[in-house]
Design a protein around this motif. Structure first.
Motif, short mmCIF file in Angstrom:
data_model
loop_
_atom_site.label_atom_id
_atom_site.label_comp_id
_atom_site.label_asym_id
_atom_site.label_seq_id
_atom_site.Cartn_x
_atom_site.Cartn_y
_atom_site.Cartn_z
N HIS A 94 0.76 -1.40 0.02
CA HIS A 94 -0.13 0.10 0.13
C HIS A 94 0.71 1.29 -0.05
O HIS A 94 2.08 1.24 0.46
N ASP A 126 5.95 0.99 7.50
CA ASP A 126 4.63 0.52 6.81
C ASP A 126 4.17 1.63 5.89
O ASP A 126 3.75 2.39 6.18
N ASP A 127 4.34 1.28 4.59
CA ASP A 127 4.63 -0.03 4.07
C ASP A 127 5.61 0.10 2.86
O ASP A 127 5.68 -0.62 1.94
N GLU A 160 -5.06 1.48 2.42
CA GLU A 160 -5.19 0.28 3.10
C GLU A 160 -5.44 0.64 4.54
O GLU A 160 -6.06 -0.16 5.36
N GLU A 161 -5.13 1.64 5.11
CA GLU A 161 -5.12 2.04 6.59
C GLU A 161 -6.32 1.94 7.05
O GLU A 161 -6.94 1.49 7.99
N GLU A 188 2.58 -6.95 2.90
CA GLU A 188 3.16 -6.96 4.29
C GLU A 188 2.45 -7.69 5.14
O GLU A 188 1.47 -8.55 4.82
ZN LIG Z 1 0.52 -1.56 6.44
#
Ligand SMILES: [Zn+2]
Length: 460
Positions: A94, A126-127, A160-161, A188
């Motif tokens: 992401h 991340d990420d 994504e988050e 991830e």
């Molecule tokens: Zn992530």
């Protein structure tokens, strides 16, 4: 060999895995990784990273396509085609990052500052390591003209988050699944742990729990606060929260968690080994669980569908008995949980007709665990040992949720990977921490790990 033959051979694409000179590759890896961190991709800005990736890939002649539900939050797909004898491999990451509280950072959170051997910045864990590793892998596949048995699909996804608007994986799965349809996917959700300067374990994400949240709604008679009533909604809700909060839900191991605890037992101190082995024996499991509940809540959660009260809402005034009171329970179900049956059991535990269980809308689809007996999992084990000599590889079930859920729900065998870090760094400087950083020395072996895994599973 004649000269004509020699020329013909030289003009043919390379077959199998070319040898990469990783030392000379470092500068480019670091450049892309840092550039990606320097692009502030907090939710709503993902297209900026997509533009960068598109430029990089197209400079090397890799065609890209973008798919956007929201033009500021595009997803990018690039495909290196193989001969089609095997189904594709999807590598995804992401582009979005979580927010920052600037005052808590010792450096610019979007500076990708190099300091004390670390690269600092939001997204440095991340990420963007996975994003950069996937990007470099695709570039190297193209430059080295690696002959492939299966397509390698690169996906940079947005949102994504917190995909509340469905711009990222939900959009790609519902509207453009053909573009990312694959047998295996890597993203991830895994990673290696460094102890005393050495990588000791590599966790491969093979399963995750499924959010199955509910509201508990208690009802009673409203009235004046000076008059006690037995049907006060708060009293009923309080009792229900107490019961479900203390409820030891049934323990159940699956392939991933059984293997995980076996491996932990095999490498742990005698004390730890005894505890994890006790977990695997029905006669002694109860006492082992009790210990974990108090001392290792993360491990305790991996054993069961968990119920955690997280919110309370009731009342309008100190002298008013409300007719309704509610609590939110964050329930995280085991991948194979029969959730309707679980709610029914929970109703038995609460044992109060004044309290109703109201399921909240699902945020992730139910997703089965990915298997441990696939070619992809074996390759990940083998490559882990290649890159990190002496490492113990173990499958992991995340107690949280990820975009692998949507892919697993479509039938993909999806695995979580990640770079190596110390436990301390993971806690204090990991994903979503106030400050995020990754040791620069962890970045390069991780890119090599991704490259080896991709070529091993996909190259001819
Ligand atoms: Zn992530």
């Amino acid at each position: 060999m004649t000269r004509a033959w020699l020329l013909l051979c030289l003009s043919l694409p390379l077959v199998g895995q070319p040898k990469i000179d990783w030392d000379s590759q470092k500068a480019e890896i670091l450049r892309h990784y840092r550039n990606l961190i320097q692009i502030d991709t907090r939710a709503g800005n993902e297209t900026k990273a997509v533009e960068y990736i598109r430029r990089v890939l197209e400079t090397d002649g890799v065609p890209t396509r973008t798919f956007a539900k929201d033009p500021a939050r595009a997803n990018l797909v690039a495909r290196i085609t193989g001969n089609g004898s095997k189904r594709p491999l999807l590598i995804l990451a992401h582009t979005d990052v979580v927010g920052v509280e600037t005052g808590k950072w010792p450096v610019d959170p979007f500076g990708a500052v190099l300091k004390d051997g670390y690269v600092w910045g939001r997204g440095s864990v991340d990420d963007k390591p996975v994003l950069a590793a996937n990007l470099v892998t695709v570039l190297l596949l193209k430059r080295n003209r690696v002959a492939l048995d299966r397509d390698v699909i690169f996906l940079a996804e947005s949102g994504e988050e917190a995909d509340t608007m469905g711009v990222g994986i939900n959009f790609m799965v519902s509207e453009h699944y053909r573009e990312i349809d694959a047998e295996y996917s890597l993203t991830e959700g895994g990673g290696a742990e460094i102890e005393d300067g050495k990588v000791v374990t590599m966790g491969i994400g093979t399963a995750e729990k499924i959010p199955a949240r509910v509201r508990l709604v208690a009802t009673g008679t409203s009235g004046h606060g000076s008059v006690p009533r037995l049907d006060n909604a708060l009293i009923h809700l309080g009792a229900a929260v107490d019961k479900v909060g203390r409820w030891q839900t049934p323990m159940r191991l699956n392939d991933t968690t059984r293997t995980y605890f076996e491996k932990l037992a095999a490498i742990g101190t005698p004390e730890k080994a005894a505890r994890y082995n006790a977990l695997l024996n029905p006669q002694t499991a109860d006492e082992a669980q009790r210990y974990l509940r108090e001392h290792e809540p993360q491990a305790y959660s991996m054993l069961r569908t968990s119920v955690v009260p997280t919110m309370l809402k009731a009342g309008v005034g100190a002298n008013v008995i409300p007719s309704e009171a509610e609590a939110t329970l964050d329930i995280r179900a085991l991948p194979d949980e029969d959730i309707a049956k679980f709610y029914a059991e929970m109703a038995n535990v609460i044992d109060d007709p004044a309290v109703k269980i109201v399921p909240l809308a699902a945020t992730r689809p139910p997703s089965p665990a990915s298997r441990l007996d696939t070619e992809m999992y074996r390759v990940l084990e083998q490559v882990s040992r290649q890159i990190y000599a002496g490492v113990t590889v173990m499958p992991e079930m995340s107690t949280g949720a990820s975009d692998k859920a949507q892919l697993r729900a479509k039938g993909q065998q999806s695995y979580g990977i990640g770079p190596a870090s110390t436990r301390g760094d993971r806690i204090d400087f990991g994903a979503h921490s106030d400050v995020e950083r990754l040791a620069e020395a962890s970045l390069y072996p991780f890119v090599e790990f991704v490259w080896n895994a991709v070529t091993e599973i996909a190259a001819k």
